[in-house]
Write a protein that holds these residues in place. Structure first.
Motif, PDB file in Angstrom:
ATOM      1  N   HIS A   8       1.003  -1.180  -0.027  1.00 10.02           N
ATOM      2  CA  HIS A   8       0.055   0.023   0.035  1.00 10.02           C
ATOM      3  C   HIS A   8       0.933   1.337   0.085  1.00 10.02           C
ATOM      4  CE1 HIS A   8      -2.875  -2.939   0.715  1.00 10.02           C
ATOM      5  NE2 HIS A   8      -3.197  -2.782   1.679  1.00 10.02           N
ATOM      6  N   ALA A   9       2.095   1.211  -0.723  1.00 10.68           N
ATOM      7  CA  ALA A   9       2.941   2.353  -0.776  1.00 10.68           C
ATOM      8  C   ALA A   9       2.484   3.633  -1.358  1.00 10.68           C
ATOM      9  CB  ALA A   9       4.094   1.991  -1.185  1.00 10.68           C
ATOM     10  N   ASP A  10       1.570   3.209  -2.246  1.00  6.85           N
ATOM     11  CA  ASP A  10       0.968   4.550  -3.140  1.00  6.85           C
ATOM     12  C   ASP A  10       0.006   5.029  -2.425  1.00  6.85           C
ATOM     13  OD1 ASP A  10       0.643   5.825  -5.379  1.00  6.85           O
ATOM     14  OD2 ASP A  10      -1.247   4.749  -5.955  1.00  6.85           O
ATOM     15  N   LEU A  11      -0.849   4.298  -1.600  1.00 11.81           N
ATOM     16  CA  LEU A  11      -1.795   4.960  -0.882  1.00 11.81           C
ATOM     17  C   LEU A  11      -1.187   5.572   0.366  1.00 11.81           C
ATOM     18  CD1 LEU A  11      -4.687   4.986   0.199  1.00 11.81           C
ATOM     19  CD2 LEU A  11      -4.392   3.027   1.340  1.00 11.81           C
ATOM     20  N   ASN A  50       1.609   7.206   0.404  1.00 14.92           N
ATOM     21  CA  ASN A  50       2.464   8.276  -0.335  1.00 14.92           C
ATOM     22  C   ASN A  50       1.443   9.532  -0.530  1.00 14.92           C
ATOM     23  OD1 ASN A  50       4.987   7.658  -0.261  1.00 14.92           O
ATOM     24  ND2 ASN A  50       5.016   6.594  -2.086  1.00 14.92           N
ATOM     25  N   ARG A  51       0.261   8.894  -1.168  1.00 16.91           N
ATOM     26  CA  ARG A  51      -0.775  10.123  -1.160  1.00 16.91           C
ATOM     27  C   ARG A  51      -1.251  10.739   0.268  1.00 16.91           C
ATOM     28  NH1 ARG A  51      -5.654   7.719  -3.794  1.00 16.91           N
ATOM     29  NH2 ARG A  51      -4.583   5.484  -3.431  1.00 16.91           N
ATOM     30  N   LYS A  54       0.578  11.094   2.843  1.00 15.63           N
ATOM     31  CA  LYS A  54       1.457  11.924   3.336  1.00 15.63           C
ATOM     32  C   LYS A  54       1.442  13.287   2.733  1.00 15.63           C
ATOM     33  CE  LYS A  54       5.509   8.558   3.828  1.00 15.63           C
ATOM     34  NZ  LYS A  54       6.833   8.060   3.552  1.00 15.63           N
ATOM     35  N   THR A  55       1.358  13.053   1.306  1.00 11.52           N
ATOM     36  CA  THR A  55       1.236  14.624   0.685  1.00 11.52           C
ATOM     37  C   THR A  55      -0.166  15.346   1.078  1.00 11.52           C
ATOM     38  OG1 THR A  55      -0.051  13.230  -1.280  1.00 11.52           O
ATOM     39  CG2 THR A  55       2.473  13.845  -1.515  1.00 11.52           C
TER      40      THR A  55
END
Length: 156
Positions: free
Chosen positions: A145-148, A150-151, A153-154
């Motif tokens: 779930h790294a993409d999730l 990262n979103r 975090k932003t």
């Protein structure tokens, strides 16, 4: 001898004495007196000349002293100007250094602020993942779930 004969002999002796004195005694005396008068005159002339030279030397000394005073005053004024220039230059450098230090401090503070935000985002993301684990009662895979994350975090 009679009185007339004695008187005539005395007159002849007197005239011989006068002639002898005028011929042999008087010239050396007058020469010595003339020499003495010449030496005195020369001494007086030398004294007058020395007095004039002394006055001239005093005038030259006064001129040189006034020039030296003026030169000294000028050098002191130049030294004061140079000192003021050095002080102004030091102030300018100090202000420039101050501006550089303030700019460096602001840049450092901004960098630390960015790092602190990143660290805070990381911690919030980790807390969100833990909270989601507890809510879902299962472990969330961070790699999957790294993409999730990262979103998330932003957005933070």
């Amino acid at each position: 001898m009679s009185i007339t004969g004695t008187l005539i002999v005395q007159m002849i002796v007197f005239l011989i004495l006068v002639w002898f004195t005028m011929k042999f005694v008087w010239p050396p005396i007058t020469a010595a007196l003339d020499e003495r008068a010449r030496k005195i005159a020369d001494g007086l002339a030398a004294a007058d000349k020395a007095k004039t030279e002394l006055a001239s030397a005093n005038k030259r000394i006064e001129v040189e002293l006034s020039q030296a005073r003026a030169e000294t005053t000028q050098r002191i004024a130049d030294a004061d100007k140079r000192a003021q220039a050095i002080v102004e230059e030091a102030k300018k450098r100090a202000e420039e250094e101050g501006v550089k230090i303030v700019a460096a401090a602001k840049a450092d503070a901004a960098q630390q602020s960015v790092q602190a935000r990143e660290a805070l985002r990381e911690q919030v993301a980790a807390l969100a993942v833990r909270g989601a684990e507890q809510i879902l009662q299962r472990e969330v895979n961070a790699a999957a779930h790294a993409d999730l994350l990262n979103r998330l975090k932003t957005e933070l």
